[in-house]
Write an enzyme that holds these catalytic residues in place. Structure first.
Site, PDB file in Angstrom:
ATOM      1  CD  GLN A  96       8.477  -1.666   4.641  1.00  0.00           C
ATOM      2  OE1 GLN A  96       7.606  -1.157   3.953  1.00  0.00           O
ATOM      3  NE2 GLN A  96       8.207  -2.541   5.597  1.00  0.00           N
ATOM      4  CD  GLU A  97      14.361  -1.230   7.243  1.00  0.00           C
ATOM      5  OE1 GLU A  97      14.187  -2.170   6.455  1.00  0.00           O
ATOM      6  OE2 GLU A  97      14.476  -1.398   8.477  1.00  0.00           O
ATOM      7  CB  SER A  98      12.551   4.776  10.228  1.00  0.00           C
ATOM      8  OG  SER A  98      12.858   5.696   9.182  1.00  0.00           O
ATOM      9  CB  ILE A 152      15.372   1.684   1.741  1.00  0.00           C
ATOM     10  CG1 ILE A 152      15.557   0.934   0.427  1.00  0.00           C
ATOM     11  CG2 ILE A 152      15.955   0.872   2.896  1.00  0.00           C
ATOM     12  CD1 ILE A 152      17.014   0.778   0.013  1.00  0.00           C
TER      13      ILE A 152
END
Length: 475
Positions: free
Chosen positions: A305-307, A302
């Site tokens: 994917q986010e940062s 996660i």
């Protein structure tokens, strides 16, 4: 005298009505509310996980804040309805990505231009491409009814192409036109350049054939039959200031100038990130995962994917940190520093767990995880809309495989207009979830050697030499 009195009364009534429809800015400030009509589309106004958003919404919200009044936004689904609301005096401003035309300007006061766009003829790659205006003859052309494009086609038919024809569509969202091209219901469509750029990712086979004329100005229209002098002057000064201080350009870049990175990274780049970046954060990720009882590989996927595992990451939309939290969400989670990796990971994990908790018990694992991830991106309301749509279409709303097929439909007006929360960037949510599942699998696979039990020990060296060759029998 008996005749003069009714005339006097009628004159007073007319005067009072005239005053009531007088200075628009005074009316807005007296009631403490700015009423705006717009349309639900990715280039104007829609609701995402953080609430209302969109280029037009961002602009009109800034104006309402400047006026110190509430914003009341009405969304309609056809272009004529926008102008009908202005005609009836039910809205002060129409802010809906509308082009300035002579026909509209003759009836409706308008602001100065605040954006430029170009009308484009769109076709499907592999089909016959039109290259000039005469090539439009005898082609099935789709265009929004009441749009500036329909005015252009009318002018072309009167001046140059008497045999030109088209199909007017009763929608306010150009996605409907792109869908008609995909389904073969139309050969060509006329769409503004900004809308096609934003929506083309849904229809990669569709391309621009040529521009239908020069650049056109985008304006806000005001309600007619009112004194709009002060309101127009204020809006024009507002636009000029946003142009001068760079705010307008920032908003353009935020909504039109980039495409979020939702495509799958290639194996080399992800492997390099696991080697070079992940080790710096792995201990913290594992610690937070233990605290919240989730797989560390899932949390790492996660965060990547986010940062891209960057604690200082900041997106054009204002979300920040390792888990890319909004300011509002961070505040609700007790995160006072979004750029602190530990706070961001803990806050994002709590938010993700809360989304999983809010899903119905009928949604089991692993579908529960995938749906919570979609809600992390698009918002729990839109996920519920997609589940309801899945059920209406005969799918299983408890299975991610079925729901993921419907999430992109929330970008199409014929579906989102019948949902509670309206337009959503559903394809982005689907891509995000599938990316995370991919990264999660890679992290799990690379971690398998660490999870395997050690090879059994050789017992021979632990026995005295005298008994090593003895065969033992047992019942």
């Amino acid at each position: 005298m008996s005749l003069g009195r009714p005339i006097l009364i009628a004159a007073i009534v007319l005067l009072l009505c005239s005053c009531d429809r007088g200075d628009t800015l005074d009316q807005i400030q007296r009631r403490g509310e700015l009423v705006v009509v717009s349309r639900n589309s990715p280039t104007t106004y829609y609701i995402d996980k953080n609430g209302p958003t969109g280029f037009e919404y961002a602009l009109i919200q800034l104006l309402a804040e400047e006026l110190g009044v509430r914003l009341h936004l009405e969304s309609v689904f056809t272009l004529p309805d926008i102008f009908n609301e202005l005609e009836r005096g039910e809205a002060d401003i129409a802010a809906a990505g509308l082009t300035l035309t002579e026909q509209r300007a003759a009836r409706y006061p308008h602001s100065m231009p605040y954006y430029k766009l170009t009308p484009q003829v769109i076709y499907v790659a592999g089909k016959k491409r039109p290259r000039t205006l005469p090539d439009l003859i005898d082609r099935k052309i789709a265009v929004l009814r009441g749009s500036s494009h329909e005015e252009q086609l009318n002018a072309l038919r009167q001046e140059e192409l008497p045999d030109l024809s088209w199909h007017p569509v009763e929608e306010a969202d150009t996605l409907h036109l792109l869908e008609m091209l995909k389904q073969g219901q139309a050969e060509l469509a006329v769409i503004d350049s900004n809308e096609f750029a934003v929506q083309q990712s849904l229809y990669p086979r569709q391309k621009m054939a040529f521009s239908l004329g020069e650049e056109q100005a985008m304006v806000w229209y005001l309600a007619p039959d009112r004194n709009n002098t002060r309101l127009k002057a204020l809006i024009d000064a507002f636009f000029q200031r946003l142009q001068a201080d760079g705010t307008m350009e920032q908003l353009r870049q935020r909504y039109f100038g980039h495409t979020d990175d939702v495509t799958r990274m290639n194996a080399f780049e992800f492997t390099r990130a696991m080697r070079d970046t992940l080790p710096r954060h792995l201990a913290l990720i594992k610690q937070v995962a233990r605290e919240h009882q989730i797989d560390w590989q899932l949390l790492a996927a996660i965060a990547y994917q986010e940062s891209r595992w960057n604690p200082s990451a900041t997106s054009p939309t204002g979300v920040r940190g390792m888990m890319m939290l909004t300011k509002l969400t961070a505040s609700e989670l007790g995160v006072d520093n979004r750029l602190d990796a530990a706070q961001s990971l803990r806050g994002g994990t709590r938010y993700f767990k809360e989304l999983m908790r809010r899903l119905p018990k009928s949604v089991q694992q692993p579908d529960r995880t995938w749906m919570a991830l979609a809600a992390y991106n698009v918002g729990i309301g839109h996920l519920h809309d997609a589940r309801a749509l899945t059920e209406r279409q005969g799918g299983n709303p408890n299975l991610w495989q079925d729901v993921m097929e419907r999430l992109p439909l929330l970008q199409k007006s014929q579906y989102h207009k019948n949902t509670r929360f309206g337009y959503a960037r559903g394809q982005e949510a689907v891509t995000l979830v599938q990316n995370i599942r991919h990264y999660y699998s890679i992290l799990t696979w690379q971690d398998i050697p660490d999870q395997q039990p050690e090879a059994p020990l050789s017992t021979e060296e632990y026995f005295p030499e005298i008994v090593r060759d003895i065969t033992l029998w047992a019942l």
